[in-house]
Scaffold this active site. Structure first.
Site, PDB file in Angstrom:
ATOM      1  N   PRO A   1       0.838  -1.212   0.000  1.00  0.00           N
ATOM      2  CA  PRO A   1       0.000   0.000   0.000  1.00  0.00           C
ATOM      3  C   PRO A   1       0.866   1.252   0.000  1.00  0.00           C
ATOM      4  O   PRO A   1       1.843   1.338   0.733  1.00  0.00           O
ATOM      5  CB  PRO A   1      -0.797  -0.121   1.310  1.00  0.00           C
ATOM      6  CG  PRO A   1      -0.014  -1.067   2.165  1.00  0.00           C
ATOM      7  CD  PRO A   1       0.715  -1.990   1.240  1.00  0.00           C
TER       8      PRO A   1
ATOM      9  N   CYS B   1       0.335   5.467  -0.009  1.00  0.00           N
ATOM     10  CA  CYS B   1      -0.442   6.708  -0.004  1.00  0.00           C
ATOM     11  C   CYS B   1      -0.020   7.579  -1.182  1.00  0.00           C
ATOM     12  O   CYS B   1       1.175   7.779  -1.412  1.00  0.00           O
ATOM     13  CB  CYS B   1      -0.166   7.504   1.261  1.00  0.00           C
ATOM     14  SG  CYS B   1      -0.943   6.824   2.714  1.00  0.00           S
TER      15      CYS B   1
ATOM     16  N   ALA C   1      -3.508   3.233   2.111  1.00  0.00           N
ATOM     17  CA  ALA C   1      -4.237   3.440   3.357  1.00  0.00           C
ATOM     18  C   ALA C   1      -5.457   4.320   3.098  1.00  0.00           C
ATOM     19  O   ALA C   1      -5.326   5.470   2.668  1.00  0.00           O
ATOM     20  CB  ALA C   1      -3.322   4.115   4.376  1.00  0.00           C
TER      21      ALA C   1
ATOM     22  N   GLN D   1      -6.223  -1.182   2.106  1.00  0.00           N
ATOM     23  CA  GLN D   1      -5.758  -1.059   3.491  1.00  0.00           C
ATOM     24  C   GLN D   1      -6.636  -0.037   4.208  1.00  0.00           C
ATOM     25  O   GLN D   1      -6.816   1.081   3.728  1.00  0.00           O
ATOM     26  CB  GLN D   1      -4.301  -0.594   3.510  1.00  0.00           C
ATOM     27  CG  GLN D   1      -3.684  -0.632   4.898  1.00  0.00           C
ATOM     28  CD  GLN D   1      -2.284  -0.053   4.947  1.00  0.00           C
ATOM     29  OE1 GLN D   1      -2.054   1.062   4.485  1.00  0.00           O
ATOM     30  NE2 GLN D   1      -1.357  -0.804   5.505  1.00  0.00           N
TER      31      GLN D   1
ATOM     32  N   TYR E   1       0.615   4.623  13.521  1.00  0.00           N
ATOM     33  CA  TYR E   1      -0.763   5.112  13.421  1.00  0.00           C
ATOM     34  C   TYR E   1      -1.590   4.542  14.585  1.00  0.00           C
ATOM     35  O   TYR E   1      -1.055   3.858  15.463  1.00  0.00           O
ATOM     36  CB  TYR E   1      -1.329   4.792  12.031  1.00  0.00           C
ATOM     37  CG  TYR E   1      -0.536   5.491  10.950  1.00  0.00           C
ATOM     38  CD1 TYR E   1      -0.431   6.886  10.937  1.00  0.00           C
ATOM     39  CD2 TYR E   1       0.176   4.774   9.989  1.00  0.00           C
ATOM     40  CE1 TYR E   1       0.334   7.548   9.985  1.00  0.00           C
ATOM     41  CE2 TYR E   1       0.954   5.426   9.032  1.00  0.00           C
ATOM     42  CZ  TYR E   1       1.029   6.815   9.035  1.00  0.00           C
ATOM     43  OH  TYR E   1       1.796   7.469   8.099  1.00  0.00           O
TER      44      TYR E   1
ATOM     45  N   ARG F   1      -1.365  -5.506   8.942  1.00  0.00           N
ATOM     46  CA  ARG F   1       0.024  -5.021   8.865  1.00  0.00           C
ATOM     47  C   ARG F   1       0.467  -4.565  10.253  1.00  0.00           C
ATOM     48  O   ARG F   1      -0.195  -3.754  10.892  1.00  0.00           O
ATOM     49  CB  ARG F   1       0.157  -3.865   7.865  1.00  0.00           C
ATOM     50  CG  ARG F   1       1.543  -3.228   7.920  1.00  0.00           C
ATOM     51  CD  ARG F   1       1.838  -2.311   6.749  1.00  0.00           C
ATOM     52  NE  ARG F   1       2.441  -3.071   5.646  1.00  0.00           N
ATOM     53  CZ  ARG F   1       3.131  -2.513   4.649  1.00  0.00           C
ATOM     54  NH1 ARG F   1       3.275  -1.213   4.585  1.00  0.00           N
ATOM     55  NH2 ARG F   1       3.655  -3.260   3.700  1.00  0.00           N
TER      56      ARG F   1
ATOM     57  N   LEU G   1      12.589  -3.208   1.001  1.00  0.00           N
ATOM     58  CA  LEU G   1      13.799  -3.342   0.202  1.00  0.00           C
ATOM     59  C   LEU G   1      13.964  -4.736  -0.392  1.00  0.00           C
ATOM     60  O   LEU G   1      15.036  -5.335  -0.325  1.00  0.00           O
ATOM     61  CB  LEU G   1      15.020  -2.892   0.997  1.00  0.00           C
ATOM     62  CG  LEU G   1      15.052  -1.360   1.188  1.00  0.00           C
ATOM     63  CD1 LEU G   1      16.187  -0.935   2.105  1.00  0.00           C
ATOM     64  CD2 LEU G   1      15.167  -0.641  -0.162  1.00  0.00           C
TER      65      LEU G   1
ATOM     66  N   ARG H   1       8.568   0.667  -3.430  1.00  0.00           N
ATOM     67  CA  ARG H   1       9.333   1.588  -4.275  1.00  0.00           C
ATOM     68  C   ARG H   1       9.792   0.964  -5.585  1.00  0.00           C
ATOM     69  O   ARG H   1       9.791   1.619  -6.630  1.00  0.00           O
ATOM     70  CB  ARG H   1      10.516   2.154  -3.484  1.00  0.00           C
ATOM     71  CG  ARG H   1      10.053   3.138  -2.415  1.00  0.00           C
ATOM     72  CD  ARG H   1      11.107   3.421  -1.390  1.00  0.00           C
ATOM     73  NE  ARG H   1      11.347   2.280  -0.518  1.00  0.00           N
ATOM     74  CZ  ARG H   1      12.184   2.300   0.528  1.00  0.00           C
ATOM     75  NH1 ARG H   1      12.869   3.386   0.795  1.00  0.00           N
ATOM     76  NH2 ARG H   1      12.326   1.232   1.277  1.00  0.00           N
TER      77      ARG H   1
HETATM   78  C1  LIG Z   1       5.041   6.539  -1.562  1.00  0.00           C
HETATM   79  C2  LIG Z   1       4.849   5.580  -0.417  1.00  0.00           C
HETATM   80  C3  LIG Z   1       3.636   5.564   0.268  1.00  0.00           C
HETATM   81  C4  LIG Z   1       3.416   4.639   1.298  1.00  0.00           C
HETATM   82  N1  LIG Z   1       2.178   4.544   1.883  1.00  0.00           N
HETATM   83  C5  LIG Z   1       1.898   3.527   2.731  1.00  0.00           C
HETATM   84  C6  LIG Z   1       0.580   3.242   3.143  1.00  0.00           C
HETATM   85  O1  LIG Z   1      -0.402   3.837   2.673  1.00  0.00           O
HETATM   86  N2  LIG Z   1       0.409   2.243   4.045  1.00  0.00           N
HETATM   87  C7  LIG Z   1       1.444   1.498   4.515  1.00  0.00           C
HETATM   88  O2  LIG Z   1       1.228   0.600   5.331  1.00  0.00           O
HETATM   89  N3  LIG Z   1       2.699   1.710   4.088  1.00  0.00           N
HETATM   90  C8  LIG Z   1       2.946   2.674   3.190  1.00  0.00           C
HETATM   91  N4  LIG Z   1       4.207   2.809   2.680  1.00  0.00           N
HETATM   92  C9  LIG Z   1       5.236   1.819   3.036  1.00  0.00           C
HETATM   93  C10 LIG Z   1       5.276   0.697   1.991  1.00  0.00           C
HETATM   94  O3  LIG Z   1       4.030  -0.009   1.940  1.00  0.00           O
HETATM   95  C11 LIG Z   1       6.417  -0.295   2.261  1.00  0.00           C
HETATM   96  O4  LIG Z   1       6.165  -0.967   3.462  1.00  0.00           O
HETATM   97  C12 LIG Z   1       7.778   0.396   2.345  1.00  0.00           C
HETATM   98  O5  LIG Z   1       7.930   1.354   1.317  1.00  0.00           O
HETATM   99  C13 LIG Z   1       8.928  -0.616   2.246  1.00  0.00           C
HETATM  100  O6  LIG Z   1       8.865  -1.316   1.037  1.00  0.00           O
HETATM  101  P1  LIG Z   1       9.863  -0.952  -0.201  1.00  0.00           P
HETATM  102  O7  LIG Z   1      11.253  -1.045   0.333  1.00  0.00           O
HETATM  103  O8  LIG Z   1       9.551  -2.022  -1.231  1.00  0.00           O
HETATM  104  O9  LIG Z   1       9.537   0.418  -0.674  1.00  0.00           O
HETATM  105  C14 LIG Z   1       4.451   3.756   1.675  1.00  0.00           C
HETATM  106  C15 LIG Z   1       5.682   3.804   1.004  1.00  0.00           C
HETATM  107  C16 LIG Z   1       5.876   4.682  -0.041  1.00  0.00           C
HETATM  108  C17 LIG Z   1       7.203   4.665  -0.778  1.00  0.00           C
END
Ligand SMILES: Cc1cc2nc3c(=O)[nH]c(=O)nc-3n(C[C@H](O)[C@H](O)[C@H](O)COP(=O)(O)O)c2cc1C
Length: 361
Positions: free
Chosen positions: A24, A26, A58, A100, A182, A230, A301, A324
């Site tokens: 997820p 935002c 979210a 979410q 949160y 989560r 990551l 990402r």
């Molecule tokens: C732009 C952006 C928005 C995010 N929004 C949420 C969200 O709405 N809910 C959530 O649980 N995590 C959110 N995250 C965290 C990601 O879901 C994820 O757990 C985190 O980026 C690590 O994964 P990655 O290394 O693949 O980016 C967000 C991350 C990014 C980069």
């Protein structure tokens, strides 16, 4: 050769075509909590790119559950109706659409991140925030009110109502956001929960709010559809929430109808996001899966096909979620399948003849 990453995953009556989920994310691009063309393109592209699960960002269960005034929401029928075509499109591409549900608690009423995370005042369209205890996240954030029992009941009812709307919007997976500092996490962590009633103090009391949300949502969310939670598995702070407590909580949530724990970490207090090294949260998914006997998703990551495959092959998780990397490359799943199996099976028919050398011309 079939890989672990591209083997289907069954959960209740839902089958995911592979083990890759869009985490997820935002977008802070809504007005009145409504999705728009941005969300259709952003989420639709990642479904076209071959993910098995597309978790919508979210969505706040009430206006004061938002992080910023531009958050997505799911507290009224209009929002459910606007989400429906996006969920339908995602599912028409062969992905499962999930959403979410969240309440930001003391991290609410702040600016969108590209403006800077300062408080949005009530006069500028913000709202009074709430939390288990009246403690600010950091000086630029609003001071929340300590939630009386009536607030607690109201938030639990909002989660229940949101779950009903999610069903109306056509989602097949619900994820409850109980991490990242949160509201639900604020109740779990001793760092933010200093209550002296039966929602604070010992472990049994600090988990009460989360457990009540799960019970309320599960009573509303159809039996045949998966429910994920989560967690921030650790606060990365001594004296905070930690892996041992997460394992205990996962054991309690499983018989209440939670199907998978999505294992994230950190963010309960400023600068507490953990080491940010490749796969740094994978050991949490492995420990919860092994010790609580519940399916898990690993996130954080994960960027390489072989890395994702190894996580699954070693039994550390049942799914991998990417955030990402999927922003950089929405087609990552299709490329990962070509790398692991020699060909991609999910190119949309509109593209396949043009891009897949093995497709019949
Ligand atoms: C732009 C952006 C928005 C995010 N929004 C949420 C969200 O709405 N809910 C959530 O649980 N995590 C959110 N995250 C965290 C990601 O879901 C994820 O757990 C985190 O980026 C690590 O994964 P990655 O290394 O693949 O980016 C967000 C991350 C990014 C980069």
């Amino acid at each position: 050769m079939t890989s672990n990453l591209f083997s289907p995953f069954d959960c209740r009556h839902v089958t995911f075509r592979n083990r890759i989920g869009v985490a997820p994310m935002c977008q802070y691009s809504s007005v009145d909590g409504l999705p728009n063309a941005w969300h259709m393109v952003h989420l639709g592209s990642r479904a076209v790119g071959g993910a098995g699960l597309v978790l919508f960002e979210a969505a706040a269960v009430s206006p004061e559950g938002r992080i910023s005034p531009a958050d997505l929401g799911l507290w009224n029928q209009r929002q459910a109706e606007a989400l429906r075509p996006i969920a339908d499109f995602v599912q028409a591409q062969g992905a499962v659409a999930g959403i979410q549900l969240a309440h930001a608690g003391r991290k609410g009423s702040t600016q969108v991140p590209w403006v800077g995370r300062a408080e949005v005042s009530v006069a500028d369209g913000g709202w009074e925030t709430m939390a288990p205890s009246a403690l600010r996240f950091q000086p630029a954030y609003p001071l929340p009110r300590e939630m009386p029992p009536s607030d607690i009941e109201r938030v639990i009812d909002s989660f229940r109502a949101s779950a009903r709307l999610a069903q109306a919007a056509g989602f097949q997976v619900l994820e409850l956001h109980m991490g990242h500092g949160y509201l639900a996490h604020e109740f779990l962590s001793p760092l933010t929960n200093q209550r002296e009633d039966h929602y604070g103090g010992g472990f049994e009391n600090r988990i009460r709010f989360a457990v009540e949300i799960v019970r309320a949502v599960r009573s509303e969310w159809p039996e045949h559809l998966p429910l994920f939670v989560r967690l921030s598995v650790t606060d990365w702070v001594d004296g905070g929430w930690d892996l041992g407590q997460s394992i205990q909580l996962a054991k309690i949530l499983r018989p209440l109808g939670v199907d998978l724990i999505d294992c994230s970490s950190g963010s309960i207090v400023p600068d507490s996001r953990g080491p940010q090294t490749p796969g740094f949260q994978v050991p949490f998914a492995a420990a919860i899966r092994a010790q609580a006997g519940i399916p898990t998703a690993a996130v954080g990551l994960i960027t390489q096909a072989r890395q994702a495959e190894d996580i699954l092959a070693q039994g550390q998780a049942d799914m991998v979620l990417l955030a990402r990397q999927l922003l950089v490359d929405p087609y990552w799943p299709l490329r990962a399948q070509a790398e692991l199996e020699g060909a991609s099976s999910h190119w949309p028919v509109q593209y396949e003849r043009a891009v897949n050398p093995q497709a019949k011309r």
